[in-house]
Design a protein around this motif. Structure first.
Motif, PDB file in Angstrom:
ATOM      1  N   ARG A 192       0.838  -1.204   0.000  1.00 57.47           N
ATOM      2  CA  ARG A 192       0.000   0.000   0.000  1.00 57.47           C
ATOM      3  C   ARG A 192       0.868   1.247   0.000  1.00 57.47           C
ATOM      4  NH1 ARG A 192      -4.947  -1.271   3.054  1.00 57.47           N
ATOM      5  NH2 ARG A 192      -4.756  -3.449   3.602  1.00 57.47           N
TER       6      ARG A 192
ATOM      7  N   ALA B 285      -0.269   3.962   1.779  1.00 63.65           N
ATOM      8  CA  ALA B 285      -0.490   4.399   3.158  1.00 63.65           C
ATOM      9  C   ALA B 285      -1.402   3.378   3.825  1.00 63.65           C
ATOM     10  CB  ALA B 285      -1.130   5.787   3.187  1.00 63.65           C
ATOM     11  N   GLU B 286      -1.331   3.304   5.125  1.00 65.79           N
ATOM     12  CA  GLU B 286      -2.087   2.289   5.874  1.00 65.79           C
ATOM     13  C   GLU B 286      -3.591   2.339   5.591  1.00 65.79           C
ATOM     14  OE1 GLU B 286      -2.715  -1.008   7.838  1.00 65.79           O
ATOM     15  OE2 GLU B 286      -0.718  -0.217   7.469  1.00 65.79           O
ATOM     16  N   ASP B 287      -4.131   3.539   5.389  1.00 67.29           N
ATOM     17  CA  ASP B 287      -5.577   3.658   5.189  1.00 67.29           C
ATOM     18  C   ASP B 287      -5.993   3.588   3.716  1.00 67.29           C
ATOM     19  OD1 ASP B 287      -4.546   6.134   4.471  1.00 67.29           O
ATOM     20  OD2 ASP B 287      -6.150   7.273   5.425  1.00 67.29           O
ATOM     21  N   MET B 288      -5.064   3.211   2.837  1.00 70.16           N
ATOM     22  CA  MET B 288      -5.379   3.078   1.417  1.00 70.16           C
ATOM     23  C   MET B 288      -5.455   1.601   1.038  1.00 70.16           C
ATOM     24  SD  MET B 288      -3.116   6.118  -0.275  1.00 70.16           S
ATOM     25  CE  MET B 288      -3.840   5.935  -1.896  1.00 70.16           C
ATOM     26  N   HIS B 289      -6.154   1.332  -0.038  1.00 65.91           N
ATOM     27  CA  HIS B 289      -6.280  -0.047  -0.516  1.00 65.91           C
ATOM     28  C   HIS B 289      -4.946  -0.550  -1.061  1.00 65.91           C
ATOM     29  CE1 HIS B 289     -10.577  -0.349   0.017  1.00 65.91           C
ATOM     30  NE2 HIS B 289     -10.747   0.789  -0.626  1.00 65.91           N
TER      31      HIS B 289
END
Length: 171
Positions: free
Chosen positions: A41, A43-47
């Motif tokens: 990924r 970033a952690e909050d991205m798919h």
């Protein structure tokens, strides 16, 4: 020609899936564990990368299903292997090739579900230009960016491979 617009949409979707295949091949060559690539990924909050592949495929896939007056059935977000990613791309290309709708389909309104309790009713051309195409480009860009983050030797020419047949060299 009764299918001029539909054929152009099919051409664009197919050529952008070719770009996705090309990007996937670069990832396969650069990353030691190609299946682990599917979980990378930005970033952690991205798919993750694999989900980006599925989301690129879901746009033309949904268009093909809509053209056939079928319910939209997207690929799931979990793409855990290189083989599965390639299978999604191949299946999507087959669906695009099978579109038989004529340009009159583009005169319809597309009801677009946007999550619980949210929707938009868009003229088909707006659905394509303001929803489908931006999503295709966004998710291809995210796959590209993930590979860049991993240090893959990938550049803009890899993203724009569909222009290669038109490139000329000055004398």
């Amino acid at each position: 020609m009764a299918n001029q617009e539909i054929n152009e949409i099919k051409r664009i979707f197919t050529s952008r899936l070719d770009v996705l295949e090309h990007i996937l091949s670069i990832g396969e060559q650069h990353v030691a564990d190609a299946d682990a690539l599917m979980q990378e990924r930005l970033a952690e909050d991205m798919h993750p990368f694999g989900t980006q592949i599925a989301f690129v495929c879901n746009q033309p896939r949904g268009f093909a299903q809509w053209c056939a007056d079928q319910p939209i059935e997207n690929f799931g977000a979990e793409v855990g292997s290189l083989a599965q990613a390639r299978a999604h791309i191949a299946a999507t290309k087959e669906m695009i090739a099978g579109i038989t709708a004529d340009d009159s389909k583009l005169d319809e309104v597309k009801h677009l579900g946007l999550g619980p309790g949210r929707f938009a009713d868009l003229p088909a051309r707006q659905y394509i230009n303001d929803f489908l195409m931006p999503n295709v480009y966004f998710h291809i860009s995210m796959a590209y960016a993930i590979l860049r983050k991993l240090g893959a030797p990938i550049g803009k020419a890899d993203y724009m491979t569909f222009l290669a047949p038109y490139v000329q060299v000055e004398a």
